[in-house]
Write a protein that holds these residues in place. Structure first.
Motif, PDB file in Angstrom:
ATOM      1  N   PHE A   1       5.952  17.719  -2.822  1.00 57.90           N
ATOM      2  CA  PHE A   1       5.254  16.626  -2.542  1.00 57.90           C
ATOM      3  C   PHE A   1       3.923  16.594  -3.170  1.00 57.90           C
ATOM      4  CE2 PHE A   1       8.364  17.235   0.747  1.00 57.90           C
ATOM      5  CZ  PHE A   1       8.778  15.932   1.041  1.00 57.90           C
ATOM      6  N   GLN A   2       3.232  15.393  -3.588  1.00 53.23           N
ATOM      7  CA  GLN A   2       1.921  15.499  -3.993  1.00 53.23           C
ATOM      8  C   GLN A   2       1.027  14.748  -3.029  1.00 53.23           C
ATOM      9  OE1 GLN A   2       1.385  16.670  -6.965  1.00 53.23           O
ATOM     10  NE2 GLN A   2      -0.820  16.533  -6.828  1.00 53.23           N
ATOM     11  N   VAL A   3       0.182  15.053  -2.434  1.00 55.10           N
ATOM     12  CA  VAL A   3      -0.995  14.397  -1.722  1.00 55.10           C
ATOM     13  C   VAL A   3      -1.985  13.812  -2.442  1.00 55.10           C
ATOM     14  CG1 VAL A   3      -2.598  14.890   0.211  1.00 55.10           C
ATOM     15  CG2 VAL A   3      -0.606  16.278   0.082  1.00 55.10           C
ATOM     16  N   HIS A   4      -2.327  12.480  -2.281  1.00 50.44           N
ATOM     17  CA  HIS A   4      -3.438  11.896  -2.945  1.00 50.44           C
ATOM     18  C   HIS A   4      -4.861  12.484  -3.046  1.00 50.44           C
ATOM     19  CE1 HIS A   4      -6.431   8.940  -4.355  1.00 50.44           C
ATOM     20  NE2 HIS A   4      -5.268   8.253  -4.731  1.00 50.44           N
ATOM     21  N   PRO A   5      -5.410  12.953  -4.113  1.00 48.31           N
ATOM     22  CA  PRO A   5      -6.596  13.723  -4.229  1.00 48.31           C
ATOM     23  C   PRO A   5      -7.849  13.296  -3.301  1.00 48.31           C
ATOM     24  CG  PRO A   5      -6.008  13.045  -6.295  1.00 48.31           C
ATOM     25  CD  PRO A   5      -5.180  12.483  -5.362  1.00 48.31           C
ATOM     26  N   GLU A   6      -7.887  12.128  -2.879  1.00 47.52           N
ATOM     27  CA  GLU A   6      -8.851  11.551  -1.761  1.00 47.52           C
ATOM     28  C   GLU A   6      -8.309  11.541  -0.446  1.00 47.52           C
ATOM     29  OE1 GLU A   6      -9.808   7.522  -3.115  1.00 47.52           O
ATOM     30  OE2 GLU A   6     -10.396   8.241  -4.940  1.00 47.52           O
ATOM     31  N   TYR A   7      -7.361  12.175  -0.200  1.00 48.22           N
ATOM     32  CA  TYR A   7      -6.858  12.350   1.246  1.00 48.22           C
ATOM     33  C   TYR A   7      -7.699  13.585   1.832  1.00 48.22           C
ATOM     34  CZ  TYR A   7      -4.103  12.336   5.157  1.00 48.22           C
ATOM     35  OH  TYR A   7      -3.444  12.005   6.560  1.00 48.22           O
ATOM     36  N   PRO A   8      -8.150  13.504   2.812  1.00 49.01           N
ATOM     37  CA  PRO A   8      -9.056  14.827   3.614  1.00 49.01           C
ATOM     38  C   PRO A   8      -8.102  15.969   3.399  1.00 49.01           C
ATOM     39  CG  PRO A   8      -8.872  12.797   4.938  1.00 49.01           C
ATOM     40  CD  PRO A   8      -7.989  12.452   3.940  1.00 49.01           C
ATOM     41  N   ALA A   9      -8.524  17.009   2.712  1.00 49.33           N
ATOM     42  CA  ALA A   9      -7.849  18.205   2.915  1.00 49.33           C
ATOM     43  C   ALA A   9      -7.767  18.966   4.016  1.00 49.33           C
ATOM     44  CB  ALA A   9      -8.856  19.091   1.880  1.00 49.33           C
ATOM     45  N   ASP A  10      -8.292  18.919   4.998  1.00 45.66           N
ATOM     46  CA  ASP A  10      -8.164  19.416   6.121  1.00 45.66           C
ATOM     47  C   ASP A  10      -6.851  18.632   7.108  1.00 45.66           C
ATOM     48  OD1 ASP A  10      -9.841  17.016   6.652  1.00 45.66           O
ATOM     49  OD2 ASP A  10     -10.566  17.898   8.739  1.00 45.66           O
ATOM     50  N   LYS A  11      -6.564  17.720   6.619  1.00 47.65           N
ATOM     51  CA  LYS A  11      -5.454  16.986   7.158  1.00 47.65           C
ATOM     52  C   LYS A  11      -4.120  16.948   6.529  1.00 47.65           C
ATOM     53  CE  LYS A  11      -8.558  13.906   9.868  1.00 47.65           C
ATOM     54  NZ  LYS A  11      -8.769  12.507  10.166  1.00 47.65           N
ATOM     55  N   ALA A  12      -4.529  17.348   5.085  1.00 51.12           N
ATOM     56  CA  ALA A  12      -2.940  17.480   4.165  1.00 51.12           C
ATOM     57  C   ALA A  12      -1.857  18.134   4.885  1.00 51.12           C
ATOM     58  CB  ALA A  12      -3.585  17.966   2.949  1.00 51.12           C
TER      59      ALA A  12
ATOM     60  N   MET B   1       0.776  -1.151  -0.014  1.00 47.77           N
ATOM     61  CA  MET B   1       0.084   0.017  -0.194  1.00 47.77           C
ATOM     62  C   MET B   1       1.042   1.259   0.102  1.00 47.77           C
ATOM     63  SD  MET B   1      -2.758   0.824   2.328  1.00 47.77           S
ATOM     64  CE  MET B   1      -2.924   2.155   3.346  1.00 47.77           C
ATOM     65  N   LEU B   2       0.403   2.065  -0.790  1.00 48.53           N
ATOM     66  CA  LEU B   2       1.453   3.383  -1.111  1.00 48.53           C
ATOM     67  C   LEU B   2       0.785   4.376   0.095  1.00 48.53           C
ATOM     68  CD1 LEU B   2       1.658   3.831  -4.974  1.00 48.53           C
ATOM     69  CD2 LEU B   2       3.313   2.856  -3.402  1.00 48.53           C
ATOM     70  N   SER B   3       1.887   5.274   0.327  1.00 49.97           N
ATOM     71  CA  SER B   3       1.609   6.529   1.204  1.00 49.97           C
ATOM     72  C   SER B   3       0.572   7.326   0.430  1.00 49.97           C
ATOM     73  CB  SER B   3       2.557   7.260   1.811  1.00 49.97           C
ATOM     74  OG  SER B   3       2.443   8.352   2.422  1.00 49.97           O
ATOM     75  N   PRO B   4      -0.199   8.132   1.021  1.00 50.05           N
ATOM     76  CA  PRO B   4      -1.014   9.140   0.353  1.00 50.05           C
ATOM     77  C   PRO B   4      -0.194  10.339   0.312  1.00 50.05           C
ATOM     78  CG  PRO B   4      -1.567   9.023   2.710  1.00 50.05           C
ATOM     79  CD  PRO B   4      -0.705   7.817   2.361  1.00 50.05           C
ATOM     80  N   LEU B   5       0.979  10.541   0.620  1.00 45.77           N
ATOM     81  CA  LEU B   5       2.035  11.434   0.358  1.00 45.77           C
ATOM     82  C   LEU B   5       3.065  11.121  -0.478  1.00 45.77           C
ATOM     83  CD1 LEU B   5       2.822  14.574   0.670  1.00 45.77           C
ATOM     84  CD2 LEU B   5       4.320  13.558   2.393  1.00 45.77           C
ATOM     85  N   GLN B   6       3.408  11.535  -1.876  1.00 44.34           N
ATOM     86  CA  GLN B   6       4.588  11.141  -2.683  1.00 44.34           C
ATOM     87  C   GLN B   6       5.509  12.215  -2.973  1.00 44.34           C
ATOM     88  OE1 GLN B   6       4.835   7.729  -3.837  1.00 44.34           O
ATOM     89  NE2 GLN B   6       3.002   7.383  -2.436  1.00 44.34           N
ATOM     90  N   VAL B   7       6.747  11.773  -2.761  1.00 41.32           N
ATOM     91  CA  VAL B   7       7.980  12.753  -2.965  1.00 41.32           C
ATOM     92  C   VAL B   7       7.912  12.783  -4.533  1.00 41.32           C
ATOM     93  CG1 VAL B   7      10.326  13.153  -2.723  1.00 41.32           C
ATOM     94  CG2 VAL B   7       9.024  11.822  -1.161  1.00 41.32           C
ATOM     95  N   LYS B   8       7.923  14.041  -4.928  1.00 41.41           N
ATOM     96  CA  LYS B   8       8.055  14.395  -6.310  1.00 41.41           C
ATOM     97  C   LYS B   8       9.645  14.618  -6.511  1.00 41.41           C
ATOM     98  CE  LYS B   8       4.369  14.213  -8.365  1.00 41.41           C
ATOM     99  NZ  LYS B   8       4.027  12.982  -8.896  1.00 41.41           N
ATOM    100  N   GLU B   9      10.239  15.317  -5.614  1.00 42.85           N
ATOM    101  CA  GLU B   9      11.681  15.706  -5.736  1.00 42.85           C
ATOM    102  C   GLU B   9      12.089  16.212  -4.287  1.00 42.85           C
ATOM    103  OE1 GLU B   9      13.413  18.205  -8.803  1.00 42.85           O
ATOM    104  OE2 GLU B   9      12.137  19.943  -7.897  1.00 42.85           O
TER     105      GLU B   9
END
Length: 158
Positions: free
Chosen positions: A80-91, A1-9
């Motif tokens: 960093f890129q946050v998954h679009p379905e991750y709750p915005a108030d917790k991003a 399972m991937l993290s809802p946060l991905q490192v772009k660079e």
């Protein structure tokens, strides 16, 4: 399972590490590096799932630890890129804690690699509680102190 946060660079923005040779340092197993850090977090106004993070770690001499083996400053930046379905108030919390952990780990590695060839030897930065990457809260009013229960005198033995 991937993290809802991905490192772009992530990249090194600033690096300064100076070995201190004028100290009367005696190596011990309890040596602790004195450092402080600061973090900046910014959400891209054109893409709410895109975040930029900047972490600065400063190695310092303090009254408690005047014989530090190194002084310096290391700064890393990351996207960093946050998954679009991750709750915005917790991003932002996710970005600060997880993204800050990624950047701090990179800084620890860069410092260890460079210091390995130094006259003072390898410097391992301490691990940190990544909750310290969250913004500090306003000081809360101190709760009234409760009076301690009085102890009953011990019964005398006859």
């Amino acid at each position: 399972m991937l993290s809802p946060l991905q490192v772009k660079e992530h990249r090194l923005a600033e690096f300064s590490l100076k070995p201190i040779t004028e100290t009367n340092h005696v190596e011990s197993d309890s040596d602790v590096v004195s450092c402080r850090h600061g973090i900046l977090c910014h959400q891209n106004p054109n893409d709410e799932n895109h975040w930029n993070l900047r972490l600065k770690v400063e190695l310092i001499n303090t009254k408690e630890n005047p014989s530090s083996q190194y002084v310096g400053l290391v700064e890393a930046v990351g996207e960093f890129q946050v998954h679009p379905e991750y709750p915005a108030d917790k991003a932002e919390t996710l970005v600060r804690i997880s993204g800050g952990s990624v950047l701090y780990g990179a800084i620890r590695e860069w410092v260890a690699i460079v210091s390995a060839r130094s006259i003072n030897g390898v410097l391992e930065l301490p691990t940190v509680d990544t909750r310290s990457f969250l913004p500090s809260e306003e000081p809360k009013k101190a709760a009234p102190k409760k009076k301690a229960a009085k102890k009953k005198p011990a019964a005398k033995k006859k």
